[in-house]
Design an enzyme around this catalytic site. Structure first.
Site, mmCIF file in Angstrom:
data_model
loop_
_atom_site.group_PDB
_atom_site.id
_atom_site.type_symbol
_atom_site.label_atom_id
_atom_site.label_comp_id
_atom_site.label_asym_id
_atom_site.label_seq_id
_atom_site.Cartn_x
_atom_site.Cartn_y
_atom_site.Cartn_z
ATOM 1 N N SER A 53 7.229 8.540 1.382
ATOM 2 C CA SER A 53 5.833 8.917 2.037
ATOM 3 C C SER A 53 4.982 9.695 0.977
ATOM 4 C CB SER A 53 6.283 10.128 2.976
ATOM 5 O OG SER A 53 7.125 9.812 3.968
HETATM 6 N N1 SAH Z 1 11.815 10.387 4.466
HETATM 7 C C1 SAH Z 1 11.596 9.243 3.608
HETATM 8 C C2 SAH Z 1 10.758 8.413 4.283
HETATM 9 C C3 SAH Z 1 11.036 7.172 4.443
HETATM 10 S S1 SAH Z 1 10.094 6.287 5.598
HETATM 11 C C4 SAH Z 1 11.270 9.337 2.286
HETATM 12 O O1 SAH Z 1 11.129 10.919 1.748
HETATM 13 O O2 SAH Z 1 11.567 8.472 1.325
HETATM 14 C C5 SAH Z 1 10.704 6.524 7.149
HETATM 15 C C6 SAH Z 1 12.445 5.907 7.221
HETATM 16 O O3 SAH Z 1 12.867 6.073 8.533
HETATM 17 C C7 SAH Z 1 12.606 4.422 6.858
HETATM 18 O O4 SAH Z 1 13.438 4.693 5.708
HETATM 19 C C8 SAH Z 1 13.371 4.038 8.017
HETATM 20 O O5 SAH Z 1 14.317 2.864 7.759
HETATM 21 C C9 SAH Z 1 13.716 5.104 8.751
HETATM 22 N N2 SAH Z 1 14.038 4.752 10.049
HETATM 23 C C10 SAH Z 1 13.182 4.435 11.062
HETATM 24 N N3 SAH Z 1 13.682 4.671 12.267
HETATM 25 C C11 SAH Z 1 14.886 5.046 12.221
HETATM 26 C C12 SAH Z 1 16.027 5.699 12.969
HETATM 27 N N4 SAH Z 1 16.006 5.380 14.585
HETATM 28 N N5 SAH Z 1 16.915 6.121 12.691
HETATM 29 C C13 SAH Z 1 17.337 6.468 11.271
HETATM 30 N N6 SAH Z 1 16.302 6.102 10.359
HETATM 31 C C14 SAH Z 1 15.112 5.566 10.947
#
Ligand code: SAH
Length: 204
Positions: A53
């Site tokens: 993000s």
């Molecule tokens: N907090 C992260 C943001 C990553 S983007 C950071 O700081 O880098 C969001 C993430 O949510 C992705 O890796 C995606 O695979 C995950 N995601 C999406 N749906 C999900 C679910 N149902 N359960 C767990 N993770 C999920």
């Protein structure tokens, strides 16, 4: 320091959040290809077609969540682990779930290398939360949700807060949900963001 100054200018005021962002080496959470841009206020691609993000978004969500020392915080979407690290810097006990196994594994290694042993990472479906570790003081969803997942709300303590972007695939409204005694919720809407989607375990 320039990134922290930019976040201040953009309205982030929480000193804990700014201090954590000033301290965490974001370049170690990203792909080598983007190293030179690591301290720009931008999102970047990570493994499995996901993104780390934008720092402003991380700061904005953390400021709304306002984690404190000793609180149990559940994060949905571990991704790179950067947001988990920001939460851990507040002294919160962080539990984080990721649905992509390679990303979960890569990030676990990274967090260990950076001494973030206290962050507990789980491979699984965030829609289901972590019933074995519930209830949580606070829940932070870092992917765009189609609606407020009721199972997650059930794992939130009374008086607890969930911060979650809710909306369509292209646009989500940052939302806080406070759980009141008696089970009602107070829902407040904030600015619009664009996250990768929150997907269930039936989607490949
Ligand atoms: N907090 C992260 C943001 C990553 S983007 C950071 O700081 O880098 C969001 C993430 O949510 C992705 O890796 C995606 O695979 C995950 N995601 C999406 N749906 C999900 C679910 N149902 N359960 C767990 N993770 C999920």
């Amino acid at each position: 320091r320039q990134l922290v100054a930019q976040l201040r200018e953009k309205g982030i005021q929480n000193e804990m959040v700014l201090e954590a962002i000033g301290k965490i080496p974001r370049h170690l959470f990203m792909d080598n290809a983007f190293l030179e841009f690591a301290y720009q206020d931008k999102a970047f691609p990570i493994a499995c077609g996901q993104t780390i993000s934008q720092p402003f978004t991380v700061a904005y969500q953390t400021q709304l969540l306002d984690p404190a020392k000793g609180e149990k915080v559940l994060e949905i979407g571990t991704g790179s682990g950067y947001q988990s690290a920001v939460l851990a810097e507040s002294g919160a006990k962080v539990f984080s779930i990721e649905r992509h196994k390679p990303l979960h594994e890569e990030t676990r290694k990274r967090l260990d290398l950076l001494n973030y042993f206290s962050i507990k990472t789980h491979y699984g479906d965030g829609f289901k939360g972590l019933p074995a570790f519930a209830p949580f003081d606070k829940i932070l969803v870092t992917c765009g949700a189609p609606e407020i997942p009721q199972l997650l709300l059930g794992q939130l303590k009374v008086g607890g807060i969930m911060v979650i972007p809710v909306g369509s695939l292209t646009e989500q409204v940052m939302t806080t949900v406070i759980k009141k005694p008696g089970g009602e919720t107070e829902v407040i809407h904030f600015d619009t963001f664009r996250f990768v989607p929150m997907l269930g375990d039936k989607v490949r």
